[in-house]
Design a protein around this motif. Sequence first.
Motif, PDB file in Angstrom:
ATOM      1  N   UNK A 103       0.870  -1.180   0.000  1.00  0.00           N
ATOM      2  CA  UNK A 103       0.000   0.000   0.000  1.00  0.00           C
ATOM      3  C   UNK A 103       0.903   1.225   0.000  1.00  0.00           C
ATOM      4  N   UNK A 104       0.807   2.050  -1.043  1.00  0.00           N
ATOM      5  CA  UNK A 104       1.660   3.226  -1.188  1.00  0.00           C
ATOM      6  C   UNK A 104       0.839   4.493  -1.025  1.00  0.00           C
ATOM      7  N   UNK A 105       1.379   5.432  -0.246  1.00  0.00           N
ATOM      8  CA  UNK A 105       0.727   6.726  -0.087  1.00  0.00           C
ATOM      9  C   UNK A 105       1.321   7.728  -1.076  1.00  0.00           C
ATOM     10  N   UNK A 106       0.446   8.521  -1.707  1.00  0.00           N
ATOM     11  CA  UNK A 106       0.913   9.579  -2.605  1.00  0.00           C
ATOM     12  C   UNK A 106       1.426  10.751  -1.780  1.00  0.00           C
ATOM     13  N   UNK A 107       2.397  11.507  -2.284  1.00  0.00           N
ATOM     14  CA  UNK A 107       3.170  11.213  -3.494  1.00  0.00           C
ATOM     15  C   UNK A 107       4.095  10.016  -3.280  1.00  0.00           C
ATOM     16  N   UNK A 108       4.206   9.196  -4.308  1.00  0.00           N
ATOM     17  CA  UNK A 108       4.952   7.948  -4.200  1.00  0.00           C
ATOM     18  C   UNK A 108       6.450   8.226  -4.274  1.00  0.00           C
ATOM     19  N   UNK A 109       7.163   7.697  -3.289  1.00  0.00           N
ATOM     20  CA  UNK A 109       8.619   7.819  -3.300  1.00  0.00           C
ATOM     21  C   UNK A 109       9.225   6.666  -4.116  1.00  0.00           C
ATOM     22  N   UNK A 110      10.209   6.957  -4.950  1.00  0.00           N
ATOM     23  CA  UNK A 110      10.785   5.917  -5.813  1.00  0.00           C
ATOM     24  C   UNK A 110      11.252   4.680  -5.049  1.00  0.00           C
ATOM     25  N   UNK A 111      11.843   4.891  -3.843  1.00  0.00           N
ATOM     26  CA  UNK A 111      12.341   3.736  -3.104  1.00  0.00           C
ATOM     27  C   UNK A 111      11.196   2.857  -2.586  1.00  0.00           C
ATOM     28  N   UNK A 112      10.052   3.470  -2.250  1.00  0.00           N
ATOM     29  CA  UNK A 112       8.894   2.670  -1.813  1.00  0.00           C
ATOM     30  C   UNK A 112       8.269   1.958  -3.007  1.00  0.00           C
ATOM     31  N   UNK A 113       8.281   2.612  -4.160  1.00  0.00           N
ATOM     32  CA  UNK A 113       7.759   1.965  -5.358  1.00  0.00           C
ATOM     33  C   UNK A 113       8.630   0.754  -5.711  1.00  0.00           C
TER      34      UNK A 113
END
Length: 249
Positions: A103-113
Amino acid sequence: MLRLLAVDDEVPALSELAYLLRQDARVEHVATASDSRTALRDMVQMITAGERLDGVFLDIRMPGLDGIDLARLIGGFPTPPRLVFVSAYDRAIQAFELEAVDYLLKPVRPERLAEAVRRIAAAVRPPSGEEIADVIPVELGGRTKFVARQDVCYAEAHGDYVRLHTIDASYLVRMSLAALERRWGPAGFIRAHRSTLVNARHVSELRFDSGRVVLQVGDETLPVSRRHTRQVREQLVRQFRSGAPADAR
């Protein structure tokens, strides 16, 4: 290499997400959709074409059919892709109830993606060609029915369509007989005629009838063209000497 679909009704956010995903060396292809209905249609078309879909990055708040509703529909697929929710709102509990891998929260950080992609890659078992082609989705008055390969007795060409015949029904799908043969040929489907593809496991008899070769498939008697007679005989004998066709094992 992963094949992914990104779904978001906000075009800038969708473009950014797709761009970041395409920079990941583990990702082979990223398709996009700006609403849930388009995404659902595209996924059905992918299954029909025999294309693999490993994961869906899905926004939650969208007009009409929202991301949670779409996730529930995806969960009904025979082999559902892995889900990653991407949202500005924290609804992680509901997301994980739907068995999302992240589950990703916006704005999406590249490392979490990148971590979400890693989780999809870890969860995906490379499917065999047989598993990919196991079902054909059929649209029936606003609902989608998945016709299992082993239930199809034979298929007939109808122009740009193919009619799949099961024991108790038939279904018209938009694809060529040649494409279906490429998908299901390794699983025991035999070209008996330029317009007919037969499931060997449903063949009960091969015989001469009025000077021509025919196959008995359930209650149907299907002609075998002269061009395909030798191939049909050899393939049936070979398959039944070695055991059941592939999809019966």
